[in-house]
Design a protein around this motif. Structure first.
Motif, PDB file in Angstrom:
ATOM      1  N   MET A 124      -6.314  -3.161  11.803  1.00 18.59           N
ATOM      2  CA  MET A 124      -6.206  -3.360  10.352  1.00 18.59           C
ATOM      3  C   MET A 124      -7.301  -4.247   9.759  1.00 18.59           C
ATOM      4  SD  MET A 124      -3.255  -1.727   9.481  1.00 18.59           S
ATOM      5  CE  MET A 124      -2.329  -2.416   8.139  1.00 18.59           C
ATOM      6  N   GLY A 161      -6.198   1.540   4.621  1.00 20.47           N
ATOM      7  CA  GLY A 161      -6.272   2.368   3.418  1.00 20.47           C
ATOM      8  C   GLY A 161      -6.914   3.695   3.812  1.00 20.47           C
ATOM      9  N   ALA A 162      -6.280   4.795   3.411  1.00 20.25           N
ATOM     10  CA  ALA A 162      -6.651   6.108   3.955  1.00 20.25           C
ATOM     11  C   ALA A 162      -8.144   6.468   3.809  1.00 20.25           C
ATOM     12  CB  ALA A 162      -5.759   7.176   3.333  1.00 20.25           C
ATOM     13  N   ILE A 203     -10.372   4.267   5.975  1.00 25.23           N
ATOM     14  CA  ILE A 203     -10.241   4.605   7.397  1.00 25.23           C
ATOM     15  C   ILE A 203     -11.104   5.838   7.705  1.00 25.23           C
ATOM     16  CG2 ILE A 203      -8.626   5.499   9.132  1.00 25.23           C
ATOM     17  CD1 ILE A 203      -6.431   3.763   7.842  1.00 25.23           C
ATOM     18  N   ARG A 246      -4.748   5.509  14.312  1.00 28.41           N
ATOM     19  CA  ARG A 246      -3.579   5.466  13.422  1.00 28.41           C
ATOM     20  C   ARG A 246      -3.183   6.918  13.091  1.00 28.41           C
ATOM     21  NH1 ARG A 246      -3.622   1.384   8.564  1.00 28.41           N
ATOM     22  NH2 ARG A 246      -1.387   1.589   8.883  1.00 28.41           N
ATOM     23  N   CYS A 288       1.467  -1.421  -2.598  1.00 23.47           N
ATOM     24  CA  CYS A 288       0.440  -1.530  -1.546  1.00 23.47           C
ATOM     25  C   CYS A 288      -0.924  -1.828  -2.185  1.00 23.47           C
ATOM     26  CB  CYS A 288       0.379  -0.262  -0.709  1.00 23.47           C
ATOM     27  SG  CYS A 288      -0.557  -0.437   0.829  1.00 23.47           S
ATOM     28  N   ASN A 289      -1.983  -1.521  -1.476  1.00 17.92           N
ATOM     29  CA  ASN A 289      -3.324  -1.640  -2.056  1.00 17.92           C
ATOM     30  C   ASN A 289      -4.018  -0.295  -1.954  1.00 17.92           C
ATOM     31  OD1 ASN A 289      -6.480  -2.038  -1.197  1.00 17.92           O
ATOM     32  ND2 ASN A 289      -5.907  -3.263  -2.963  1.00 17.92           N
ATOM     33  N   ALA A 290      -4.230   0.312  -3.111  1.00 13.79           N
ATOM     34  CA  ALA A 290      -4.999   1.559  -3.181  1.00 13.79           C
ATOM     35  C   ALA A 290      -6.184   1.276  -4.093  1.00 13.79           C
ATOM     36  CB  ALA A 290      -4.132   2.697  -3.700  1.00 13.79           C
ATOM     37  N   THR A 293     -10.746   2.131   0.120  1.00 12.93           N
ATOM     38  CA  THR A 293     -11.571   3.347   0.016  1.00 12.93           C
ATOM     39  C   THR A 293     -13.015   3.013   0.419  1.00 12.93           C
ATOM     40  OG1 THR A 293     -12.222   2.888  -2.259  1.00 12.93           O
ATOM     41  CG2 THR A 293     -10.163   4.120  -1.951  1.00 12.93           C
ATOM     42  N   THR A 309      -8.349   4.317  -5.606  1.00 12.84           N
ATOM     43  CA  THR A 309      -7.619   5.480  -6.130  1.00 12.84           C
ATOM     44  C   THR A 309      -6.658   5.026  -7.230  1.00 12.84           C
ATOM     45  OG1 THR A 309      -6.074   5.290  -4.281  1.00 12.84           O
ATOM     46  CG2 THR A 309      -7.887   6.863  -4.053  1.00 12.84           C
ATOM     47  N   GLN A 344       0.061  -6.037   1.554  1.00 17.19           N
ATOM     48  CA  GLN A 344      -1.206  -5.545   0.980  1.00 17.19           C
ATOM     49  C   GLN A 344      -1.270  -5.808  -0.521  1.00 17.19           C
ATOM     50  OE1 GLN A 344       0.672  -3.821   3.133  1.00 17.19           O
ATOM     51  NE2 GLN A 344      -0.539  -2.500   4.466  1.00 17.19           N
ATOM     52  N   GLY A 365      -1.442   5.219  -4.419  1.00 16.45           N
ATOM     53  CA  GLY A 365      -2.345   6.064  -3.642  1.00 16.45           C
ATOM     54  C   GLY A 365      -1.539   6.892  -2.655  1.00 16.45           C
ATOM     55  N   ASP A 410      -1.528   8.383   1.738  1.00 16.00           N
ATOM     56  CA  ASP A 410      -2.145   8.519   3.066  1.00 16.00           C
ATOM     57  C   ASP A 410      -2.213   9.967   3.505  1.00 16.00           C
ATOM     58  OD1 ASP A 410      -0.796   5.715   2.902  1.00 16.00           O
ATOM     59  OD2 ASP A 410      -2.470   5.609   4.313  1.00 16.00           O
ATOM     60  N   ASN A 453       3.102   7.664   1.584  1.00 14.23           N
ATOM     61  CA  ASN A 453       2.378   6.443   1.192  1.00 14.23           C
ATOM     62  C   ASN A 453       3.119   5.250   1.789  1.00 14.23           C
ATOM     63  OD1 ASN A 453       0.168   5.172  -0.207  1.00 14.23           O
ATOM     64  ND2 ASN A 453       1.652   4.421  -1.687  1.00 14.23           N
ATOM     65  N   LYS A 454       2.587   4.079   1.546  1.00 14.92           N
ATOM     66  CA  LYS A 454       3.119   2.841   2.129  1.00 14.92           C
ATOM     67  C   LYS A 454       4.638   2.746   1.978  1.00 14.92           C
ATOM     68  CE  LYS A 454       1.395   0.410   4.004  1.00 14.92           C
ATOM     69  NZ  LYS A 454       1.431   0.537   5.491  1.00 14.92           N
ATOM     70  N   PHE A 459       5.174   3.870   6.665  1.00 15.66           N
ATOM     71  CA  PHE A 459       5.035   4.781   5.517  1.00 15.66           C
ATOM     72  C   PHE A 459       6.356   5.488   5.245  1.00 15.66           C
ATOM     73  CE2 PHE A 459       0.966   4.394   7.693  1.00 15.66           C
ATOM     74  CZ  PHE A 459       0.153   3.997   6.645  1.00 15.66           C
TER      75      PHE A 459
END
Ligand code: MRU
Length: 348
Positions: A42, A46-47, A50, A88, A158-160, A165, A171, A198, A237, A239, A249-250, A316
């Motif tokens: 980590m 974030g998708a 990643i 992941r 979460c954090n998007a 990104t 996002t 997050q 956002g 995943d 998502n989260k 998720f």
């Protein structure tokens, strides 16, 4: 402007997101294994972030290959790809980016390129994946920003953001930034997003950097703030989005979507098409990561729960498509039925 991961002549430069918001430390990753470990641990999350990191991982693996035999080179790319793919399970952007890099490798090989030429082609393609990701977020920001009313408050989970990104926009936070860029006055309510926090650590930090007003709440306050009329839109956002528009998502996103429906608040999902998995017919088929239970029983070194307690730590959840008002991608705003509107966006 936040760009959490970057290709440099010395290696892959990555912001260590585990230390935010109290410490801003950059790592220089020299091998694909270090990139894989950074995704697992980590450092980057974030998708889309990643995905970009995995592409850089494949490029580093190629660059560091020392042999002269094409079959050995191909075997190495395959091994590197498999290692990165095990980091992941839920964010499909990871597999999307690894697949693309492998297709690029196969095309270059079929074109008769040499090993050193292929190395350069893979580096260039990983940088292109990164640039395209930032451009997608810019378009998501533009299309999504138009959906938000002036003087409104967005709740996010979460954090998007840029951190999740390739950078700059994000996002869900890209949608907020897009509306702000259009001259609208927007404020954000950030769910803290237990257990990994997050929202508290990253979304709050990111928005403060941009001077966008943000109020932090605990996850169990979201119903209350909606009931009080403080939220005009929810933007999150994703995943992985299934072909029918179910959204992974989260953990906790599903709960927020149900609450948004109850309070007649639009629930928007913002994600690039690299997050849409047409091979996944519904959310049922999306693999849900389960993480170390220590994330729940402890905060850093402080123990919160009794020793030996049974714990579930799902990272998720899946929000069914009927709770989703619209999905914002770089191609525009998709609405139900998503099995048609999302497929159409791929064909455009
Ligand atoms: O476990 P994380 O921090 O990688 O989870 C991230 C999320 O769930 C984000 O909301 C999602 O990846 C969208 S990021 C633009």
């Amino acid at each position: 402007m936040i760009i959490p991961v970057e290709w440099t002549d010395e290696g892959v430069k990555m912001l260590d997101q585990r230390l935010l918001p109290t410490e801003e430390k950059w790592l220089m990753l020299k091998t694909y294994k270090e990139v894989a470990d950074s995704i697992t641990d980590m450092v980057v999350r974030g998708a889309p972030a990643i995905g970009v990191s995995a592409a850089y991982g494949v490029a580093l693996g190629a660059q560091n290959f020392v042999g002269t035999n094409m079959a050995d080179f191909e075997e190495e790319i395959d091994f590197v790809s498999q290692t990165l793919a095990k980091t992941r399970p839920t964010a499909v952007n990871l597999f999307w980016a690894i697949d693309r890099m492998n297709r690029t490798f196969q095309t270059a090989k079929a074109d008769g390129k040499s090993i050193s030429e292929i190395k350069q082609i893979l580096i260039e393609d990983s940088k292109a994946i990164h640039e395209e990701d930032i451009e997608s977020q810019r378009l998501i920001a533009k299309f999504g920003g138009e959906l938000l009313a002036d003087n409104s408050t967005v709740l996010t989970h979460c954090n998007a953001g840029a951190l999740a990104t390739g950078g700059v926009w994000g996002t869900a936070l890209g949608v907020v930034r897009g509306a702000v860029a259009d001259g609208k006055s927007i404020s954000v309510i950030a769910d803290e997003t237990r257990p990994y926090l997050q929202g508290a650590r990253l979304t709050a930090w990111e928005l403060l950097q941009d001077d966008i007003p943000v109020t932090l709440i605990t996850d169990n306050m979201s119903g209350h703030v909606m009931k009080k009329g403080r939220v005009q839109a929810v933007v999150v956002g994703s995943d992985r989005i299934a072909a029918n528009g179910d959204v992974a998502n989260k953990i906790g996103t599903y709960m927020v979507a149900v609450l948004a429906k109850q309070h007649n608040i639009p629930f928007y999902v913002a994600a690039p098409l690299s997050t849409v998995d047409l091979n996944c017919p519904t959310g049922e088929e999306i693999p849900i990561e389960e993480r170390n239970i220590r994330e729940i029983t402890h905060v850093r070194d402080i123990q919160l729960a009794p020793e030996g307690i049974d714990v579930s730590n799902y990272a998720f959840d899946v929000t069914p498509n009927d709770l989703v008002t619209a999905i914002i991608t770089e191609k525009g705003v998709a609405r139900a039925p998503y099995s048609e509107s999302l497929r159409k966006q791929f064909e455009e």
